[in-house]
Design a protein around this motif. Structure first.
Motif, PDB file in Angstrom:
ATOM      1  N   LYS A 152     -36.556  15.782 -73.492  1.00 39.50           N
ATOM      2  CA  LYS A 152     -36.514  16.769 -72.415  1.00 39.50           C
ATOM      3  C   LYS A 152     -36.326  16.075 -71.072  1.00 39.50           C
ATOM      4  N   GLY A 153     -35.452  16.656 -70.284  1.00 40.46           N
ATOM      5  CA  GLY A 153     -35.108  16.075 -68.996  1.00 40.46           C
ATOM      6  C   GLY A 153     -33.834  15.264 -69.025  1.00 40.46           C
ATOM      7  N   ASP A 154     -33.270  15.047 -70.223  1.00 35.10           N
ATOM      8  CA  ASP A 154     -32.057  14.239 -70.329  1.00 35.10           C
ATOM      9  C   ASP A 154     -30.867  14.902 -69.643  1.00 35.10           C
ATOM     10  N   VAL A 155     -30.092  14.078 -68.958  1.00 32.44           N
ATOM     11  CA  VAL A 155     -28.810  14.470 -68.381  1.00 32.44           C
ATOM     12  C   VAL A 155     -27.723  13.753 -69.180  1.00 32.44           C
ATOM     13  N   ILE A 156     -26.811  14.524 -69.767  1.00 32.56           N
ATOM     14  CA  ILE A 156     -25.771  14.000 -70.644  1.00 32.56           C
ATOM     15  C   ILE A 156     -24.417  14.185 -69.973  1.00 32.56           C
ATOM     16  N   SER A 157     -23.702  13.075 -69.745  1.00 32.28           N
ATOM     17  CA  SER A 157     -22.348  13.150 -69.185  1.00 32.28           C
ATOM     18  C   SER A 157     -21.342  12.845 -70.288  1.00 32.28           C
TER      19      SER A 157
ATOM     20  N   PRO B  45     -34.143  19.587 -61.649  1.00 32.27           N
ATOM     21  CA  PRO B  45     -35.557  19.874 -61.957  1.00 32.27           C
ATOM     22  C   PRO B  45     -35.795  21.205 -62.655  1.00 32.27           C
ATOM     23  N   TYR B  46     -34.807  22.086 -62.668  1.00 29.25           N
ATOM     24  CA  TYR B  46     -35.017  23.446 -63.165  1.00 29.25           C
ATOM     25  C   TYR B  46     -34.628  23.620 -64.635  1.00 29.25           C
ATOM     26  N   PHE B  47     -34.165  22.550 -65.274  1.00 29.03           N
ATOM     27  CA  PHE B  47     -33.639  22.670 -66.638  1.00 29.03           C
ATOM     28  C   PHE B  47     -34.243  21.620 -67.565  1.00 29.03           C
ATOM     29  N   ASP B  48     -34.352  22.002 -68.835  1.00 20.64           N
ATOM     30  CA  ASP B  48     -34.850  21.070 -69.850  1.00 20.64           C
ATOM     31  C   ASP B  48     -33.791  20.026 -70.208  1.00 20.64           C
ATOM     32  N   TYR B  49     -32.534  20.464 -70.253  1.00 20.52           N
ATOM     33  CA  TYR B  49     -31.413  19.564 -70.552  1.00 20.52           C
ATOM     34  C   TYR B  49     -30.238  19.947 -69.660  1.00 20.52           C
ATOM     35  N   VAL B  50     -29.478  18.940 -69.262  1.00 22.22           N
ATOM     36  CA  VAL B  50     -28.290  19.173 -68.445  1.00 22.22           C
ATOM     37  C   VAL B  50     -27.103  18.480 -69.105  1.00 22.22           C
ATOM     38  N   LEU B  51     -26.060  19.260 -69.419  1.00 31.58           N
ATOM     39  CA  LEU B  51     -24.870  18.754 -70.102  1.00 31.58           C
ATOM     40  C   LEU B  51     -23.690  18.889 -69.144  1.00 31.58           C
ATOM     41  N   VAL B  52     -23.010  17.779 -68.884  1.00 31.55           N
ATOM     42  CA  VAL B  52     -21.977  17.741 -67.848  1.00 31.55           C
ATOM     43  C   VAL B  52     -20.670  17.221 -68.427  1.00 31.55           C
ATOM     44  N   GLU B  53     -19.613  18.013 -68.322  1.00 32.14           N
ATOM     45  CA  GLU B  53     -18.287  17.494 -68.625  1.00 32.14           C
ATOM     46  C   GLU B  53     -17.810  16.749 -67.381  1.00 32.14           C
ATOM     47  N   ALA B  54     -17.674  15.430 -67.514  1.00 33.46           N
ATOM     48  CA  ALA B  54     -17.477  14.569 -66.347  1.00 33.46           C
ATOM     49  C   ALA B  54     -16.076  13.961 -66.279  1.00 33.46           C
ATOM     50  N   ASP B  55     -15.155  14.503 -67.061  1.00 34.22           N
ATOM     51  CA  ASP B  55     -13.833  13.904 -67.181  1.00 34.22           C
ATOM     52  C   ASP B  55     -12.821  15.004 -67.479  1.00 34.22           C
ATOM     53  N   GLY B  56     -11.570  14.752 -67.164  1.00 33.27           N
ATOM     54  CA  GLY B  56     -10.507  15.706 -67.466  1.00 33.27           C
ATOM     55  C   GLY B  56      -9.446  15.075 -68.338  1.00 33.27           C
ATOM     56  N   SER B  57      -8.833  15.862 -69.221  1.00 32.13           N
ATOM     57  CA  SER B  57      -7.792  15.305 -70.099  1.00 32.13           C
ATOM     58  C   SER B  57      -6.659  16.286 -70.369  1.00 32.13           C
ATOM     59  N   LYS B  58      -6.696  17.457 -69.740  1.00 32.06           N
ATOM     60  CA  LYS B  58      -5.647  18.466 -69.894  1.00 32.06           C
ATOM     61  C   LYS B  58      -5.330  18.770 -71.367  1.00 32.06           C
ATOM     62  N   ARG B  59      -6.385  18.752 -72.171  1.00 33.55           N
ATOM     63  CA  ARG B  59      -6.306  19.103 -73.600  1.00 33.55           C
ATOM     64  C   ARG B  59      -5.398  18.156 -74.397  1.00 33.55           C
TER      65      ARG B  59
END
Length: 244
Positions: free
Chosen positions: A11-16, A103-117
């Protein structure tokens, strides 16, 4: 096994999430696993298409609306963005605005890159955009890139890819090139923060499994503790396994 257990999340992990060939699917798949018992933020520091509403429970596409949901107690998936552009893409949060929401979330998942599919990509100097608060950087590599041609149809940022992998246009993408993409200082884990996890995606059948295991073995043989964990699997089939 499921993704949250393979990743050993706390809990608290930020995933990029960076790379090509399944970043968005990975983000929503992991969010779905966490959804029932946690408050999960999904967002981007670049831009992503507005998803179907089945992938989220609450949405705020304007920073003025964030506080309304930051103090919401209900578990579920919260989708945040700065605004929508004319392509129906969510324009993401800068890293300072993202930090304020953590601080308001248990987990944060971030798409940190672009690849135009595209199946695979190279990187410009100003990408990816990874929050300094990241605990794990997930590098997505699609096994279906093997055997494809080095060209703009298959590769986002062709010139950068050619430079990183020492490739030439119209060559066939090989295991050697994918391995160099993982280890190069301007490659898949460029600017990575925290634990580096390689996820080899689109392992949808027996042939892909053979290729993915061979690629993973080659990476491990040359690893020297650079990549912390390798997972192979099929997000489509919801099957994943740790490679040791």
């Amino acid at each position: 096994m499921n993704l949250k257990d393979l990743l050993n999340l706390k809990k608290g992990d930020v995933i990029s999430i960076v790379g090509a060939g399944g970043k968005t699917t990975f983000m929503y798949s992991l969010a779905e696993e966490l959804r029932g018992e946690n408050k999960v933020l999904v967002t981007t520091t670049t831009k992503i298409y507005m998803p179907h509403n089945k992938y989220y429970d609450f949405v705020a596409i304007n920073k003025n609306n964030f506080n309304k949901y930051n103090y919401e107690k209900a578990n579920g998936v919260y989708l945040y963005g700065s605004h929508l552009n004319e392509e129906n893409k969510i324009i993401g949060l800068d890293t300072e605005l993202l930090k304020a929401q953590l601080p308001y979330f248990d987990y944060v998942l971030v798409e940190a890159d672009g690849s135009k599919r595209k199946s695979i990509k190279g990187w410009k100097d100003d990408e990816p955009v990874i929050s300094k608060d990241t605990h794990k950087t997930i590098g997505i590599l699609s096994i279906d890139a093997l055997g494809k041609k080095v060209n703009t149809e298959n590769i986002h940022r062709l010139c950068e890819f050619e430079s990183i992998t020492n490739s030439k246009e119209n060559e066939i993408i090989t295991e050697k090139q994918l391995t160099s993409l993982v280890f190069h200082n301007k490659g898949l884990f460029k600017d990575a923060i925290g634990e580096k996890v390689l996820f080899i995606n689109k392992v949808d059948g027996k042939n892909e499994l053979i290729l993915a295991k061979r690629l993973a073995a080659n990476i491990l043989e040359n690893n020297y503790n650079y990549v912390d964990k390798i997972i192979i699997g099929s997000l489509k089939n919801k099957q994943c396994q740790l490679v040791t």
